[in-house]
Every structure is written in C-alpha cells, then in structure tokens.
Design an enzyme around this catalytic site. Structure first.
Site, PDB file in Angstrom:
ATOM      1  CE1 TYR A 199      42.372  52.322  54.203  1.00 38.79           C
ATOM      2  CE2 TYR A 199      40.630  52.599  52.578  1.00 38.79           C
ATOM      3  CZ  TYR A 199      41.959  52.381  52.879  1.00 38.79           C
ATOM      4  OH  TYR A 199      42.880  52.225  51.893  1.00 38.79           O
ATOM      5  CE  LYS A 212      37.351  41.317  47.260  1.00 38.99           C
ATOM      6  NZ  LYS A 212      38.635  41.096  46.629  1.00 38.99           N
ATOM      7  CD  GLU A 238      36.364  50.302  58.531  1.00 42.57           C
ATOM      8  OE1 GLU A 238      36.600  51.263  57.805  1.00 42.57           O
ATOM      9  OE2 GLU A 238      36.918  50.105  59.644  1.00 42.57           O
ATOM     10  CB  CYS A 240       2.447  47.261  20.267  1.00 37.49           C
ATOM     11  SG  CYS A 240       3.737  46.140  19.723  1.00 37.49           S
ATOM     12  CE  LYS A 243      38.813  44.675  50.252  1.00 40.05           C
ATOM     13  NZ  LYS A 243      39.094  45.484  49.097  1.00 40.05           N
ATOM     14  CB  CYS A 281       2.964  45.169  15.791  1.00 38.43           C
ATOM     15  SG  CYS A 281       3.502  46.882  15.899  1.00 38.43           S
ATOM     16  CG  ASP A 331      35.189  48.090  44.027  1.00 37.17           C
ATOM     17  OD1 ASP A 331      36.434  48.040  44.056  1.00 37.17           O
ATOM     18  OD2 ASP A 331      34.505  47.514  43.171  1.00 37.17           O
ATOM     19  CB  CYS A 385       7.383  47.664  16.402  1.00 37.20           C
ATOM     20  SG  CYS A 385       6.835  46.576  17.739  1.00 37.20           S
ATOM     21  CB  CYS A 441       5.647  49.806  19.371  1.00 35.48           C
ATOM     22  SG  CYS A 441       4.400  49.454  18.142  1.00 35.48           S
TER      23      CYS A 441
HETATM   24  S1  IVH Z   1      41.949  48.954  55.872  1.00 34.71           S
HETATM   25  C1  IVH Z   1      46.319  48.467  56.904  1.00 34.71           C
HETATM   26  N1  IVH Z   1      39.443  49.496  55.413  1.00 34.71           N
HETATM   27  O1  IVH Z   1      40.939  47.529  50.346  1.00 34.71           O
HETATM   28  C2  IVH Z   1      44.910  48.280  56.520  1.00 34.71           C
HETATM   29  N2  IVH Z   1      40.858  49.063  53.541  1.00 34.71           N
HETATM   30  O2  IVH Z   1      42.065  44.977  49.512  1.00 34.71           O
HETATM   31  C3  IVH Z   1      44.557  49.067  55.367  1.00 34.71           C
HETATM   32  N3  IVH Z   1      39.706  49.283  51.376  1.00 34.71           N
HETATM   33  O3  IVH Z   1      44.230  48.613  50.241  1.00 34.71           O
HETATM   34  C4  IVH Z   1      43.279  48.753  54.763  1.00 34.71           C
HETATM   35  N4  IVH Z   1      37.753  49.836  52.180  1.00 34.71           N
HETATM   36  O4  IVH Z   1      42.391  50.302  49.560  1.00 34.71           O
HETATM   37  C5  IVH Z   1      40.625  49.189  54.869  1.00 34.71           C
HETATM   38  N5  IVH Z   1      37.202  50.047  55.157  1.00 34.71           N
HETATM   39  C6  IVH Z   1      38.387  49.734  54.618  1.00 34.71           C
HETATM   40  C7  IVH Z   1      38.572  49.647  53.227  1.00 34.71           C
HETATM   41  C8  IVH Z   1      39.824  49.296  52.729  1.00 34.71           C
HETATM   42  C9  IVH Z   1      38.457  49.622  51.077  1.00 34.71           C
HETATM   43  C10 IVH Z   1      40.739  48.922  50.393  1.00 34.71           C
HETATM   44  C11 IVH Z   1      42.080  49.527  50.672  1.00 34.71           C
HETATM   45  C12 IVH Z   1      43.012  48.346  50.763  1.00 34.71           C
HETATM   46  C13 IVH Z   1      42.272  47.320  49.976  1.00 34.71           C
HETATM   47  C14 IVH Z   1      42.716  45.911  50.311  1.00 34.71           C
END
Ligand code: IVH
Length: 709
Positions: A245, A337, A138, A453, A140, A434, A142, A431, A447
């Site tokens: 999540y 990552k 899934e 131009c 991650k 020109c 941000d 500009c 311009c």
């Molecule tokens: S699972 C016990 N799933 O990433 C497991 N974390 O770098 C808990 N995060 O603290 C984390 N997307 O804030 C999980 N699909 C995802 C996530 C996720 C973002 C964040 C979360 C965690 C941090 C760790």
C-alpha cells in the site's frame, strides 16, 4: 440440551448488549486514574497487536478506549502523558527489533462514519489552502504491516513494523509469501510497504496444516498471519499473502501520484491493494469517496480476505508533501473503520440442533455482541470434531466472526480467560430430536433416520414459496399432518383428500378444498422447483435451476456421473459427489413424486414464451446476458426475479462488474445501482422488467421490443 436455540446468526430482538462505544463521540474519563489505566490497557493490547502476539483485545474495544483517551486529553490537557498512544505509534511497545526503518512506519487516524470522514477532508483542504487534487480509496487489509527492501531487484530484507522505528527481521519467513516476489521484473532498488495477511483460502489451509501437525486451529486470520510470519521453526509452510500500500525510494517516483506509484510497483511484480479483489477507486470529490467507501462496505464479505476498513489517501504528491504527518499518523490519509467483524464475547451455552436433513450441529449461545454492525446471540460451532479439537468450553470468552452475509462463527476460545472449573463439551450420544443413533462417518454428523427425522422441516421446505409454492400449507398444518402420521415425505401430500384434511383441527371443508387444489396445481411446477423443494444438500435455489437447465429432466440428472455433474457451473468434485449421493438417497421419494404426476422436466427459455419469440436477454449470437437485480421487482421474490432473468434467456448474477450487461433497479436499490452508474452500465427500472416478463410470456414481440428500446 435442547433444540430450541435460534438458528446461528439470529439477531437479538432487544439487544442487551454493551454498545461498541461510538468512537467519534467518546466520553472523557473523569479521573486521571481512569485515564492512566486506559493508557496501560492500550499499551498492553498494542504490544500484543504489533508484535503479532495473542490478541488481548478486540479491535472495536481498542478503538473505543483510544477514542476515550483522545477525548480526555481534549477535556483535561493537563492530564496528558507523553507516552499516550495519541502521541506516539504503539507507545510502550517494548523494543521493536533489530531492523531500523528508513522512515518511521506510521499509524493512521480513524473515522467511523461519513460525517467525520468529510470533516477530515475539510481539514485537509484547509491545511493545504486549496482543494485536494483527488483521492484514492483502497482496502484496509487486516494483517501485519511489513517493510520489504529490494536491492537491484532482489528481495534482501523484510521487517515487521515493531514499534514503528525498528522492527523484527522476518526475511526468511517472508520468502514464498504470495505477492512478494524474491525477484522483481527489473533490477530496481526500492522499499515496498504493505500488509502480510491470510486470504480466507490461506486461513482454511493453514488450519488444516496446523491441525494435521497436532496443533490447535488459529482463532482468526490476523492471528494466524502474524503467528506464521514470526514463527522461526515451522514444521510446515502455511500460505501467506501480501499486498503493498506504499512505496519508498522508487526510482523516478518523485512527484508521482500514489495511484501511479502503486501501478509502477505492480508492474515490477509486487501485488498491491489496487490489484486485489477490492481494487483502488480514484475519486475526484468527497462524495465519490463516500460512495466508494460504501461500496467496499457492501462488498466486504465477498473479497476473499478480511478488511477492517478502507484507507482514503490524497492521491497527489504535492498534496501529501504539503499536508505532512504528525509523529503518529499522516494528515493526508485516514482509515474509515468498518464495524468490527471479529469480536469477543462469553459463550453461555452450547446447544445441539438437528436440521432438515437430519444433520446434527453444535450451536453457540452467546452473550449478545455487536459484530459487523449487528447484534449476534448465536453462532455456528461447525461440527463436533472441530468443537472438541478447538476445546471451546461453556463459560469461555470466545472469538466470534461474521464476514459479510455468512453465518457468524465461533473461531476459538481465549485460553487465558477460561473460568476455573470450565468443563470440556460432551457431544451427544443419540439424536436429540428422535433419540435414534447418530451416523458419525462424516464430519457433519447425521441422525441415521436422515430426512425422516426432520419430516416437518422437509415438508415446510418443499411447500415454501421459492420451492413448490403450495399456499395454505403452513407450519401448523404440516406439524398436524406429521403428528397424525398422514404424511411422512413430500410425495404423501399428493395423496391427501378433502375429507382427510377437513378432519384436522381448525381446518374447514372450504380451506381443505383449497389446499388440495393448491397441492394438485403444484404438480406442474418445473423441475428446478422440485429440486429446490427436495432440498438436495449443497444446492440452493439457483444451483437447482442450473442443474435443471443443464440436464432438462430428472432422469438425465439422476443418470449423470459425478464427472458429468461437474460440467455444471460452480459444481466442484465435493459438491458433485454429494449431489449424486443425495439423488440416490432421494430416489424412492422422487419415484413416488413421479408416480403422483409431479413434473420432472424443465422448460427451456424459448418454450416459456407462448409465441416462441426470441428470448430478449440474449445477445445476437445467442449468449445469455449477465443481469443483476437490485431492489425489489413488483410481484416477484428475489428468487422469482432471478428465475425471470433466466426465463428471459439471461444469466442472473449477484454482483455488478464491468461484465454486467444490464442492471434492473427497483425500490430499495442500494450501492449496486450507484456502481452501475459509475461503470456506465445499462439499467432498467424494475417495473419495465416486470412488464418485459409478462410480454415475453405472452409472446408479444412488439411490446418486448418497445420495452427494450
Ligand atoms: S497506509 C503512512 N494503507 O493499517 C501510511 N495502511 O491502522 C501508512 N493498513 O499501519 C499506512 N491497509 O499496517 C495503509 N491500504 C492501506 C492499509 C494500511 C492496512 C494498516 C497498516 C497501518 C495500519 C494503521
């Protein structure tokens, strides 16, 4: 000021760039002092990160430092400190807040490549004493981690992660976050955990609101989400989103697979990573996990929200229970990552570029920096209003963001790093190409001479292979023609004769003759190519084809109202208004081109075939099939491949989904081919596709049928 800076996003040829330390193979510190200094730095950065303060360090630098600390502890165990970030979650974060978490909110261990990911899976199997029974993959997300507690279906408390044990109460601020309903669909008592974040659309809106209220734009979506969630007094409501999540205490949840538990809370009305545009892949083997991770990596730029990686989890409840967790992170999950899409670097200069249509833009010249896996040496600063409002100055340390295929952008400056004496940028008065006046009535300055131009750029664009495809009309000749005042707009090309051309430097009568023949032949290019060549702002090749097909003739297109233009797929009010205004501006050139005999009509799919046979990429009821090309088709550019799909009656698309009817696979095909296979879609080798086009254009029904079989 000069106009010689490379286009935004240009990659450095010899990257003089501090490499992002390969966190899987980091070097240990050779002194305890170095090790301790790194811990202090990590603690300061972690404190800012977890409390949503101004980020003091970019993600890649943080990960690299953490990897060096880990490597040092392996090499010199006697130096290890109890407050090391490898031991506790966000070690050193001062007081999380008032809300004690029911179960600690853990972190995740990271990997950065497939080999180390496989290593994690092997360790998990070893710890379990059996192969893990399936994985989920899934996004991650941000953003900022929160825990949300529902009692009898009502949202009663939302807390930030804080130091992992206690967090800050943000219940009031979290009301109205999309995906985190105040009421569940059933009166269930449960805790969901997930990420509060801003989608790209949320971020754009939040910045609009903030600026309208006299503030400065947020530097990036994560900062914006964290700041917004924690702000107690807000004069306005910036949009926030949530995806879950994890879930705790779900009634009947014991023994459920992670995927099933997430599906259950989705039924309760909570948004989940599985329901996001990134989805959740269920994988039986590590090979499948690697493929799913790769797919998300390629889709990253098109998700509509920022992801900094992928999270892989053991799906089976027994596997998770048996693997357990360290004090810092679970053993049953791992974060893969991606190369950071946001980094900081020094702004070396601000250059001013004048585009083909006379649009004048500020461009950042940067100390080379790796963003999203490539080295960036320049990035867009959007427009002068934005630049002045953000008060980005030469010498500043700036945030650079590169999401997917889009042009890298500078999103803001780190004010705490501003060198003494840095002066505000002064926008140009005239500009830079020109020396003419600048029209400042719109956000994008232009311009006043507009296209005139940038005559040389406009002509080059007109002649390009994907536009009028005039072979032999390269940059040098275009520049010579413009310098000699022989050509000022594309229509003038059709007045050139062999004698005039042969008079140019390095142009003999033979090549002049060929060029005139090529220019003359280009008159029969269809309307879509003419539109592409004219470079109507806010349109590209595929939009030009869509417009040409929809209206059929240049006259019908020019007669269309803004409302009628919006009937074309992907044309909204802003684009429609720009297209209408552009067609008025280009009116005299279009008239001139018509007068020179250039085609102003688009052939329909049926008339393309000499024999008038049925377009093969249509279903029985005449609906165009959705076709994706991945890799190269022999003899065709990418654009020509897409044109071919449309000639054959289909609709071209860039991404593979369950709605795709056919995937054409050529040399260099990537993850789209894998995805087609995963989804069990119909595929066709590129060579067959090329043969199909030839047969169709020749009206050869028998061959068309045999190729489709
Ligand atoms: S699972 C016990 N799933 O990433 C497991 N974390 O770098 C808990 N995060 O603290 C984390 N997307 O804030 C999980 N699909 C995802 C996530 C996720 C973002 C964040 C979360 C965690 C941090 C760790």
């Amino acid at each position: 000021m000069s106009t010689t800076v490379p286009a935004p996003g240009t990659l450095a040829s010899t990257p003089q760039v501090a490499p992002v330390v390969d966190a899987n193979h980091a070097a240990a510190y050779d002194t305890p002092a170095g090790y301790r200094a790194a811990i202090t730095e990590i603690r300061a950065a972690a404190a800012a990160y977890y409390t949503g303060g101004d980020i003091v360090m970019d993600d890649a630098t943080y990960d690299a430092l953490l990897a060096r600390v880990t490597a040092t502890e392996a090499a010199h165990p006697q130096w290890a400190r109890p407050d090391s970030p490898t031991v506790t979650v966000a070690a050193g974060v001062a007081g999380g807040g008032d809300v004690a978490h029911s179960v600690p909110m853990l972190s995740l261990d990271n990997v950065f490549d497939a080999t180390t990911l496989r290593g994690w899976a092997a360790r998990l199997d070893k710890a379990l004493g059996r192969p893990a029974a399936g994985y989920t993959v899934e996004p991650k997300v941000d953003g900022m981690a929160i825990a949300a507690r529902y009692v009898a279906g009502s949202l009663v408390q939302v807390a930030t992660r804080g130091d992992g044990r206690t967090g800050e109460d943000v219940t009031l601020q979290a009301l109205g976050v999309a995906g985190l309903p105040a009421q569940l669909t059933q009166p269930v008592t449960v805790e969901v955990r997930g990420e509060v974040f801003m989608t790209d659309a949320d971020f754009a809106r939040a910045n609009e609101l903030r600026i309208a209220h006299g503030g400065r734009a947020f530097a990036n979506p994560r900062n914006a989400a964290a700041g917004t969630l924690r702000a107690r007094d807000r004069a306005y409501d910036a949009p926030l989103s949530f995806v879950a999540y994890a879930v705790h205490d779900l009634p009947g949840g014991v023994g459920l697979r992670h995927s099933a538990a997430m599906a259950a809370i989705s039924r309760l009305g909570v948004a989940t990573t599985a329901g996001s545009t990134a989805g959740m892949a269920l994988c039986a083997t590590v090979d499948e996990v690697v493929a799913a991770v790769e797919w998300l990596g390629t889709a990253r730029g098109d998700l509509g929200f920022g992801v900094d990686g992928v999270v892989v989890k053991a799906d089976d409840a027994a596997d998770r229970a048996d693997a357990g967790s360290s004090s810092r992170a679970p053993r049953w999950a791992i974060a893969y990552k991606f190369p950071a899409d946001t980094r900081t670097t020094r702004l070396v200069g601000i250059e001013v570029q004048v585009g083909r249509t006379g649009v004048i833009t500020p461009v950042a010249v940067l100390d080379p920096v790796q963003v999203g896996g490539v080295v960036i040496i320049s990035a867009t600063l959007h427009n002068f209003d934005d630049l002045v409002r953000r008060d980005v100055r030469v010498g500043d340390t700036v945030w650079v963001r590169r999401a997917g295929e889009v042009i890298p952008e500078v999103t803001g400056a780190k004010l705490d790093d501003r060198p003494a004496g840095a002066r505000p940028f002064t926008p140009p008065q005239v500009c830079p190409r020109c020396g003419g006046d600048i029209n400042r009535t719109q956000k994008r300055w232009r311009c006043v001479r507009g296209r005139a131009c940038g005559a040389a750029e406009s002509l080059g664009y007109f002649a390009a292979r994907d536009a009028m495809d005039i072979e032999g009309l390269g940059d040098k000749i275009v520049n010579a023609l413009v310098a000699a005042n022989l050509v000022t707009d594309p229509a003038d090309l059709y007045d050139l004769d062999v004698a005039t051309l042969a008079g140019l430097e390095r142009m003999g009568p033979a090549s002049a003759g060929k060029l005139v023949a090529n220019i003359t032949a280009s008159r029969s290019q269809p309307l879509s190519r003419v539109l592409t060549g004219l470079g109507v702002r806010m349109t590209g090749r595929s939009m030009s084809r869509r417009l040409a097909r929809h209206f059929g003739t240049m006259q019908a297109l020019r007669d269309a109202t803004v409302e009628q233009l919006q009937q074309v797929e992907a044309v909204g009010p802003e684009r429609a208004a720009t297209i209408a205004a552009e067609l008025v501006e280009l009116g005299p050139v279009i008239d001139k081109l018509t007068g020179r005999g250039v085609t102003m009509t688009e052939p329909g799919p049926a008339s393309a075939a000499a024999g008038g046979i049925r377009p093969p990429l249509r279903t029985e009821d005449g609906t165009p099939m959705t076709v994706v090309i991945t890799g190269s088709v022999p003899g065709l550019t990418r654009n020509e491949g897409n044109e071919a799909i449309e000639t054959l009656g289909g609709k071209s698309s860039g991404s593979v989904s369950t709605r795709t009817s056919l995937v054409v696979i050529g040399d260099g095909a990537g993850s789209k081919a894998q995805k087609a296979e995963q989804l069990g879609l119909r595929t066709m080798p590129a060579a067959t596709f090329a043969a199909l086009l030839t047969a169709y254009q020749a009206g050869d029904q028998t061959t068309v049928e045999s190729l489709l079989r």
